[in-house]
Design a protein around this motif. Structure first.
Motif, PDB file in Angstrom:
ATOM      1  N   ARG A  29      -9.862   1.427  -3.446  1.00 35.43           N
ATOM      2  CA  ARG A  29     -10.062   0.002  -3.199  1.00 35.43           C
ATOM      3  C   ARG A  29     -11.404  -0.164  -2.481  1.00 35.43           C
ATOM      4  O   ARG A  29     -11.492   0.005  -1.278  1.00 35.43           O
ATOM      5  N   SER A  30     -12.420  -0.492  -3.258  1.00 32.17           N
ATOM      6  CA  SER A  30     -13.761  -0.662  -2.708  1.00 32.17           C
ATOM      7  C   SER A  30     -14.078  -2.125  -2.415  1.00 32.17           C
ATOM      8  O   SER A  30     -15.039  -2.427  -1.692  1.00 32.17           O
ATOM      9  N   LYS A  31     -13.270  -3.032  -2.961  1.00 35.45           N
ATOM     10  CA  LYS A  31     -13.428  -4.466  -2.707  1.00 35.45           C
ATOM     11  C   LYS A  31     -12.054  -5.070  -2.470  1.00 35.45           C
ATOM     12  O   LYS A  31     -11.057  -4.560  -2.995  1.00 35.45           O
ATOM     13  N   THR A  32     -11.996  -6.132  -1.721  1.00 31.53           N
ATOM     14  CA  THR A  32     -10.708  -6.775  -1.443  1.00 31.53           C
ATOM     15  C   THR A  32      -9.957  -7.119  -2.712  1.00 31.53           C
ATOM     16  O   THR A  32      -8.737  -6.968  -2.782  1.00 31.53           O
ATOM     17  N   GLU A  33     -10.680  -7.546  -3.733  1.00 29.84           N
ATOM     18  CA  GLU A  33     -10.028  -8.081  -4.917  1.00 29.84           C
ATOM     19  C   GLU A  33      -9.589  -7.041  -5.940  1.00 29.84           C
ATOM     20  O   GLU A  33      -8.832  -7.364  -6.846  1.00 29.84           O
ATOM     21  N   ASP A  34     -10.063  -5.798  -5.825  1.00 32.84           N
ATOM     22  CA  ASP A  34      -9.767  -4.797  -6.854  1.00 32.84           C
ATOM     23  C   ASP A  34      -9.053  -3.575  -6.281  1.00 32.84           C
ATOM     24  O   ASP A  34      -9.460  -3.020  -5.252  1.00 32.84           O
ATOM     25  N   PHE A  35      -8.023  -3.149  -7.012  1.00 34.42           N
ATOM     26  CA  PHE A  35      -7.252  -1.961  -6.625  1.00 34.42           C
ATOM     27  C   PHE A  35      -7.055  -1.147  -7.896  1.00 34.42           C
ATOM     28  O   PHE A  35      -6.442  -1.627  -8.857  1.00 34.42           O
ATOM     29  N   LEU A  36      -7.612   0.057  -7.927  1.00 32.52           N
ATOM     30  CA  LEU A  36      -7.574   0.887  -9.115  1.00 32.52           C
ATOM     31  C   LEU A  36      -6.551   2.004  -8.950  1.00 32.52           C
ATOM     32  O   LEU A  36      -6.453   2.633  -7.896  1.00 32.52           O
ATOM     33  N   GLU A  50      -3.276  10.267 -24.668  1.00 35.91           N
ATOM     34  CA  GLU A  50      -2.728  11.589 -24.924  1.00 35.91           C
ATOM     35  C   GLU A  50      -2.605  12.382 -23.622  1.00 35.91           C
ATOM     36  O   GLU A  50      -3.364  12.173 -22.667  1.00 35.91           O
ATOM     37  N   THR A  51      -1.664  13.309 -23.628  1.00 36.35           N
ATOM     38  CA  THR A  51      -1.465  14.179 -22.469  1.00 36.35           C
ATOM     39  C   THR A  51      -2.760  14.863 -22.091  1.00 36.35           C
ATOM     40  O   THR A  51      -3.503  15.343 -22.952  1.00 36.35           O
ATOM     41  N   GLY A  52      -3.039  14.869 -20.791  1.00 37.79           N
ATOM     42  CA  GLY A  52      -4.214  15.544 -20.277  1.00 37.79           C
ATOM     43  C   GLY A  52      -5.445  14.674 -20.113  1.00 37.79           C
ATOM     44  O   GLY A  52      -6.421  15.101 -19.492  1.00 37.79           O
ATOM     45  N   THR A  53      -5.406  13.461 -20.630  1.00 38.36           N
ATOM     46  CA  THR A  53      -6.575  12.585 -20.504  1.00 38.36           C
ATOM     47  C   THR A  53      -6.488  11.778 -19.219  1.00 38.36           C
ATOM     48  O   THR A  53      -5.390  11.458 -18.746  1.00 38.36           O
ATOM     49  N   PRO A  54      -7.631  11.428 -18.628  1.00 36.35           N
ATOM     50  CA  PRO A  54      -7.613  10.564 -17.445  1.00 36.35           C
ATOM     51  C   PRO A  54      -7.424   9.112 -17.862  1.00 36.35           C
ATOM     52  O   PRO A  54      -7.880   8.681 -18.929  1.00 36.35           O
ATOM     53  N   VAL A  55      -6.730   8.359 -17.006  1.00 38.38           N
ATOM     54  CA  VAL A  55      -6.466   6.955 -17.274  1.00 38.38           C
ATOM     55  C   VAL A  55      -6.676   6.172 -15.981  1.00 38.38           C
ATOM     56  O   VAL A  55      -6.241   6.606 -14.909  1.00 38.38           O
ATOM     57  N   THR A  56      -7.351   5.046 -16.078  1.00 46.85           N
ATOM     58  CA  THR A  56      -7.510   4.166 -14.917  1.00 46.85           C
ATOM     59  C   THR A  56      -6.987   2.784 -15.249  1.00 46.85           C
ATOM     60  O   THR A  56      -7.360   2.204 -16.273  1.00 46.85           O
ATOM     61  N   LEU A  57      -6.116   2.291 -14.384  1.00 47.58           N
ATOM     62  CA  LEU A  57      -5.585   0.942 -14.495  1.00 47.58           C
ATOM     63  C   LEU A  57      -6.199   0.093 -13.387  1.00 47.58           C
ATOM     64  O   LEU A  57      -6.376   0.553 -12.255  1.00 47.58           O
ATOM     65  N   ARG A  58      -6.486  -1.167 -13.743  1.00 44.94           N
ATOM     66  CA  ARG A  58      -7.140  -2.043 -12.769  1.00 44.94           C
ATOM     67  C   ARG A  58      -6.266  -3.226 -12.418  1.00 44.94           C
ATOM     68  O   ARG A  58      -5.630  -3.826 -13.280  1.00 44.94           O
ATOM     69  N   CYS A  59      -6.254  -3.547 -11.151  1.00 49.64           N
ATOM     70  CA  CYS A  59      -5.599  -4.752 -10.655  1.00 49.64           C
ATOM     71  C   CYS A  59      -6.652  -5.601  -9.968  1.00 49.64           C
ATOM     72  O   CYS A  59      -7.405  -5.102  -9.118  1.00 49.64           O
ATOM     73  N   HIS A  60      -6.697  -6.878 -10.337  1.00 48.35           N
ATOM     74  CA  HIS A  60      -7.689  -7.795  -9.775  1.00 48.35           C
ATOM     75  C   HIS A  60      -6.972  -9.026  -9.242  1.00 48.35           C
ATOM     76  O   HIS A  60      -6.149  -9.616  -9.943  1.00 48.35           O
ATOM     77  N   GLN A  61      -7.291  -9.417  -8.005  1.00 49.26           N
ATOM     78  CA  GLN A  61      -6.662 -10.596  -7.418  1.00 49.26           C
ATOM     79  C   GLN A  61      -7.740 -11.594  -6.975  1.00 49.26           C
ATOM     80  O   GLN A  61      -8.843 -11.218  -6.611  1.00 49.26           O
ATOM     81  N   THR A  62      -7.361 -12.858  -7.029  1.00 47.15           N
ATOM     82  CA  THR A  62      -8.264 -13.918  -6.570  1.00 47.15           C
ATOM     83  C   THR A  62      -7.693 -14.623  -5.336  1.00 47.15           C
ATOM     84  O   THR A  62      -8.183 -15.682  -4.961  1.00 47.15           O
ATOM     85  N   GLU A  63      -6.658 -14.045  -4.732  1.00 50.41           N
ATOM     86  CA  GLU A  63      -5.949 -14.693  -3.614  1.00 50.41           C
ATOM     87  C   GLU A  63      -6.451 -14.234  -2.247  1.00 50.41           C
ATOM     88  O   GLU A  63      -6.009 -14.744  -1.225  1.00 50.41           O
ATOM     89  N   ASN A  64      -7.310 -13.226  -2.211  1.00 52.25           N
ATOM     90  CA  ASN A  64      -7.830 -12.678  -0.954  1.00 52.25           C
ATOM     91  C   ASN A  64      -6.725 -12.122  -0.054  1.00 52.25           C
ATOM     92  O   ASN A  64      -6.826 -12.161   1.184  1.00 52.25           O
ATOM     93  N   HIS A  65      -5.645 -11.602  -0.677  1.00 52.31           N
ATOM     94  CA  HIS A  65      -4.573 -10.998   0.106  1.00 52.31           C
ATOM     95  C   HIS A  65      -4.978  -9.603   0.570  1.00 52.31           C
ATOM     96  O   HIS A  65      -5.641  -8.858  -0.149  1.00 52.31           O
TER      97      HIS A  65
END
Lengths: 111, 113
Positions: free
Chosen positions: A68-75, A14-29
């Protein structure tokens, strides 16, 4: 999509709520990107990262923040979701040579 | 004017046809040129990658870059129904912040059996 996952894959909020999307990689890019894709606008870069704790804005960064606190995760965080942020969000990774590889996407609907 | 222009189509062809997809661009600094294919409700997948000018062939697909005309093309030979997708061109200058890709809007292709 090998080596890149996104969560959640679908979300209705709903409008006004916080939302976090996560991206996780195993390629070490080193490089990671968040895009949104909308009809008539194509892929637009929101934010990107060139290393742990190193991020920069893209062309449509207003209303979004990243971490981005770790190489593999980007929020990607929408601090207070608006209907204009209804979109499909894609994460991409790159070693920096010019090509990017995409995740499966997250469909976000903001009511 | 956008940095990268791509006709959105839609393009509809019979099975077996040769398909030509094109993009034009304005930034002469672009060195890396890519074509991505995107199936409905999926993420874009890298199809072809070319550095600087010239041709590159991979099976039924050929990518051409003409830097003098600022024009890139993707040819699909013997098109198949499984080629039905949206094709996106992307390009970058490649160094530093110019690693960011500049995207075309995509061309929707339907190959009819």
């Amino acid at each position: 999509d090998a080596g890149i996952t996104q969560s959640p894959r679908h979300k209705v909020t709903e409008t006004g709520t916080p939302v976090t999307l996560r991206c996780h990689q195993t390629e070490n890019h080193r490089y990671m990107y968040w895009y949104r894709q909308d009809p008539g606008h194509g892929l637009r870069l929101i934010h990107y990262s060139y290393g742990v704790k190193d991020t920069d804005k893209g062309e449509v960064s207003d209303g979004y923040s990243v971490s981005r606190s770790k190489t593999e995760d980007f929020l990607l965080t929408l601090e207070s979701a608006t209907s204009s942020q209804t979109s499909v969000y894609f994460c991409a990774i790159s070693e920096g040579g010019g090509t990017q590889y995409f995740g499966p996407g997250t469909r976000l609907t903001v009511l | 004017q956008k940095e990268v222009e791509q006709d959105p189509g839609p393009l509809s062809v019979p099975e077996g046809a040769i398909v030509s997809l094109n993009c034009t661009y304005s930034n002469s600094a672009f060195q890396y040129f890519m074509w991505y294919r995107q199936y409905s409700r999926k993420g874009p997948e890298l199809l072809m990658y070319t550095y600087s000018s010239g041709n590159k062939e991979d099976g039924r697909f050929t990518a051409q870059v003409d830097k003098s005309s600022k024009y890139i093309s993707l040819f699909i030979r013997d098109s198949q129904p499984s080629d039905s997708a949206t094709y996106l061109c992307a390009m970058s200058a490649g160094a530093g912040n110019n690693r960011k890709l500049i995207w075309g809007l995509g061309t929707s292709l339907a190959v009819n059996p």
